[in-house]
Design an enzyme around this catalytic site. Structure first.
Site, PDB file in Angstrom:
ATOM      1  CD  GLU A 243       5.717  -3.519   9.837  1.00 29.79           C
ATOM      2  OE1 GLU A 243       4.680  -2.842   9.691  1.00 29.79           O
ATOM      3  OE2 GLU A 243       6.807  -3.038  10.185  1.00 29.79           O
TER       4      GLU A 243
ATOM      5  CB  CYS B 121      -3.617  -5.995   5.353  1.00 27.87           C
ATOM      6  SG  CYS B 121      -2.736  -4.870   4.291  1.00 27.87           S
TER       7      CYS B 121
ATOM      8  CB  CYS C 137       7.628  -1.197  -1.294  1.00 32.27           C
ATOM      9  SG  CYS C 137       6.824  -1.030  -2.910  1.00 32.27           S
TER      10      CYS C 137
ATOM     11  CB  CYS D 146       3.855   5.582  -3.149  1.00 32.12           C
ATOM     12  SG  CYS D 146       3.560   4.368  -4.448  1.00 32.12           S
TER      13      CYS D 146
ATOM     14  CB  CYS E 160       3.467   4.481   0.913  1.00 30.71           C
ATOM     15  SG  CYS E 160       3.671   2.801   1.461  1.00 30.71           S
TER      16      CYS E 160
ATOM     17  CB  CYS F  34      -4.117   2.267   4.439  1.00 27.19           C
ATOM     18  SG  CYS F  34      -3.926   1.839   2.762  1.00 27.19           S
TER      19      CYS F  34
HETATM   20  S1  SF4 Z   1       1.861   2.324  -1.730  1.00 29.83           S
HETATM   21 FE1  SF4 Z   1       3.714   1.742  -0.592  1.00 29.83          FE
HETATM   22  S2  SF4 Z   1       3.774  -0.481  -0.637  1.00 29.83           S
HETATM   23 FE2  SF4 Z   1       2.322   0.179  -2.228  1.00 29.83          FE
HETATM   24  S3  SF4 Z   1       3.567   0.334  -4.105  1.00 29.83           S
HETATM   25 FE3  SF4 Z   1       3.600   2.383  -3.180  1.00 29.83          FE
HETATM   26  S4  SF4 Z   1       5.453   2.372  -1.889  1.00 29.83           S
HETATM   27 FE4  SF4 Z   1       4.983   0.226  -2.375  1.00 29.83          FE
END
Ligand code: SF4
Length: 348
Positions: free
Chosen positions: A98, A111, A118, A122, A125, A338
């Site tokens: 995306e 972006c 990923c 986090c 996210c 975001c």
């Molecule tokens: S914020 Fe999301 S995309 Fe960025 S490193 Fe952490 S898990 Fe990965």
């Protein structure tokens, strides 16, 4: 659109000399490679049929041996306020990436993603929730930019803040930046490019060793190491104190901009202690703080703070002598804000 075959490179993966060799090997003159580069990088063409100064035979031949972009399907989702457009790119093998075009007053920012999914996880996210799918190739990164420009967006700025931790794919990310900034490539100013990291030490060390000058954004999560580890598992092997020391070394080497990205999570990182530690970190790194309110999602176990809390947080940072801004959310209705990229990985 030319279809990508599995394990077949795209035009975007090739250097000019590699493309010269390919064209020569298929009966074309080497100078044609420069013409193809111009069609792709200057005129933003994604179809060989549009390359009208190439012979029809060569166009037909190129179509059968190499695609221009690696996507088998693309979904375009404009937000209701028209300030954001999300692109969901489907790759061969039912993989998704995306990217989001953000409309500012005077310019447009892309972006861009560096990985599908990923591995960093986090907790605030959605991409992290979706998990890791694959590293993106050079063509898959550049293809996002080429496609949106072909679709009419005159991109002037790029942020590597889409899916993925860019420094976990640092060599390819850097190769993409070189092509984006080079005169024979997209020729966008390096000053308009920012790479965001959750603080991966080996990646920052790579930037230092290779003397790569680029604007960086560091996603803090929580400035307190123990509390940070609870929401960002990367803290275990990449302690924030060491990350800060290395970032300081990097900044001394290059004098580039550093932004601390801070996603506010109600009751989690919006207290007095965090504010104090964040201010100290910003002063130590001479960095600007970008405050982002959490974009809520049913899969994310946190809540955003109120508008009043984020405003006061900013004012208190400013009173402490820290440059701070609030990044207002765009594209929430299309799940493009975001930390919200990854719906395609969860749903499809
Ligand atoms: S914020 Fe999301 S995309 Fe960025 S490193 Fe952490 S898990 Fe990965």
């Amino acid at each position: 659109m030319a279809m990508a075959k599995k394990d077949v490179k795209t035009i975007l993966d090739l250097s000019l000399s590699e493309l010269q060799n390919l064209i020569k090997g298929n009966g074309g003159k080497p100078f044609v490679a420069k013409q193809v580069f111009d069609w792709v990088y200057k005129k933003k063409v994604i179809n060989f049929d549009d390359m009208t100064n190439l012979s029809k035979d060569l166009r037909e031949k190129l179509k059968t041996i190499i695609p221009i972009v690696p996507f088998v399907n693309v979904e375009v989702l404009p937000s209701s306020d028209k300030l954001a457009t999300k692109y969901i790119f489907e790759l061969e093998g039912h993989q998704f990436i995306e990217a989001v075009v953000l409309v500012e007053k005077k310019y447009k920012t892309l972006c861009i993603s560096s990985q599908s999914g990923c591995p960093v996880d986090c907790k605030f996210c959605l991409t992290g929730y979706a998990g890791f799918k694959k590293q993106l190739s050079l063509g898959e990164i550049l293809g996002q930019l080429l496609y949106v420009m072909n679709d009419g967006h005159a991109i002037t700025h790029l942020v590597y803040m889409g899916m993925g931790e860019p420094l976990l794919n640092v060599e390819t990310v850097y190769a993409s930046i070189q092509r984006i900034t080079s005169e024979e490539g997209f020729y966008i100013s390096r000053r308009n490019i920012t790479v965001s990291t959750s603080g991966y030490l080996q990646g920052i060390q790579y930037l230092i060793d290779q003397e790569i000058a680029i604007n960086l954004a560091f996603s803090v999560g929580n400035p307190n190491p123990d509390k940070r580890e609870k929401i960002m598992s990367i803290e275990k092997r990449n302690p924030i104190n060491e990350v800060s020391r290395l970032l300081s070394q990097y900044l001394k080497q290059h004098n580039r901009k550093l932004t601390l990205e801070y996603t506010l999570l109600k009751g989690e990182n919006d207290g007095d202690d965090e504010l104090e530690e964040l201010a100290n970190l910003a002063k130590y790194l001479n960095a600007k703080v970008n405050l982002i309110n959490l974009n809520p999602h049913p899969k994310i176990p946190f809540e955003p703070v109120s508008k009043d809390v984020i405003k006061k947080f900013k004012e208190r940072l400013t009173r402490k002598g820290v440059r701070a801004t609030i990044r207002f959310t765009k594209g929430q209705d299309i799940v493009a804000a975001c930390g919200q990229l990854g719906e395609s990985l969860i749903k499809k």
